[in-house]
Design a protein around this motif. Sequence first.
Motif: not given
Length: 417
Positions: A92-99, A125-128
């Motif tokens: 869900p952290i991944k989904m949150t920062v993608d949005l 990947p690519g976000r952290m």
Amino acid sequence: MNEFRLLPRHAEGLVAESLADTRVVLVNGARQAGKSTLTRLAGKKQPDTIVRLLDDPATLRAAQEDPAGFVDRDSGLTIIDEIQLAPELLRPIKMTVDLDPMPGRFLLTGSSRVLTLRTLPDALPGRMEIIELWPFAQGEIDGQPDGFVDAAFRHGPDIDHSSTLRRRDYLERAVVGGFPEAVRRSPRRRSAFFDSYLQTLVERDVLQLAAIERHGEMLKLLALLAGRVGNLLVPATLAGQSGLSRTTVVRYIELLQSVFLIKSIPAWSPGPTFRAVGTPKLAFVDSGIAGHLLGQDAAHLDDPGGAAGPMLENFVAMEIARQLTWTQQRARMYHYRTKDKVEVDVVLETPDGRVVGVEVKAGATVRTEDLTGLRNLAQKLDDKFVAGYVLYTGKQTLPFGPKLRAVPMDALWRLAP
């Protein structure tokens, strides 16, 4: 006993820089290394920060039962402490920062190598960005620059440093180590901390990663590993000495590395045509833990039969490993050993192939034969060899030929970059 005070960490600036341009920042490292303190200090400088402590049972249940709701916020920084306790939060952290790709959304801490867990969903990947936080470096304890690695590559053999410290002073530092709790305690209370720390690590953190049938086996292996600090990490040898199967030894070593208790230093080779040994070398992330497991204080280490040499080698290698997390010069750490047993304790190699070699000597006198490994390295590398240093317990910098110097050991933390 040292008075309690907050010591500035070199990683503090790295966290601030990362939050300014990265959506998720993970501060990963050993339990009790100061991750929670560091992230809370960083959070105070960010607007609208909330802190979630997964060590709290109620908070952990909330995270596990409703991961999406747990991380759902429109704005602001969310700090989540001990993320390895609830890896289901990462999706869900991944989904949150993608949005919402704004930087500085999540600051996480972890006490195990969460990205290696087999149950982990795809890990941002690519976000952290991952920042490793180690126990205190000596420069952090003393308020010194901790600039040896940068200075060695920038100035080559032109470093000139003198010291007032003696061998016993270095051994005292090695047995204290760098854990904040250990640094500020008396020797007897420090021993109690180490006992509690190891018990918690084996009975709680290791069990969160894998089922261990008999805790005693793990503790027995730990004591055995402490006696082999600075030696090659050969599972078959450890299996023979411990009575455990080789498969069990390999599994336990992986777990001990995952909770940042031990470190495997890979072997270095300049190319496939050279006769270098490819086996990694063993180190403890904190020399204080290693000394505690050996049952040797500074006085016993200093005895003729003491383990001063291996302990100081571990101490130096881990001070260098700490520095590599914040140096301007990117480099990786290796050890070097030929099949003829010519060796260098630490080899630092930059991405463009330049190399600094470091040999560690517990004595206050350096002999020409102590530089055999560094000379071998210099001959093989030619212009790529920047400098070779023997870090020793003497007080003066001494030249030993082109690009080779003996330098007092506290140059590690007293030199400016």
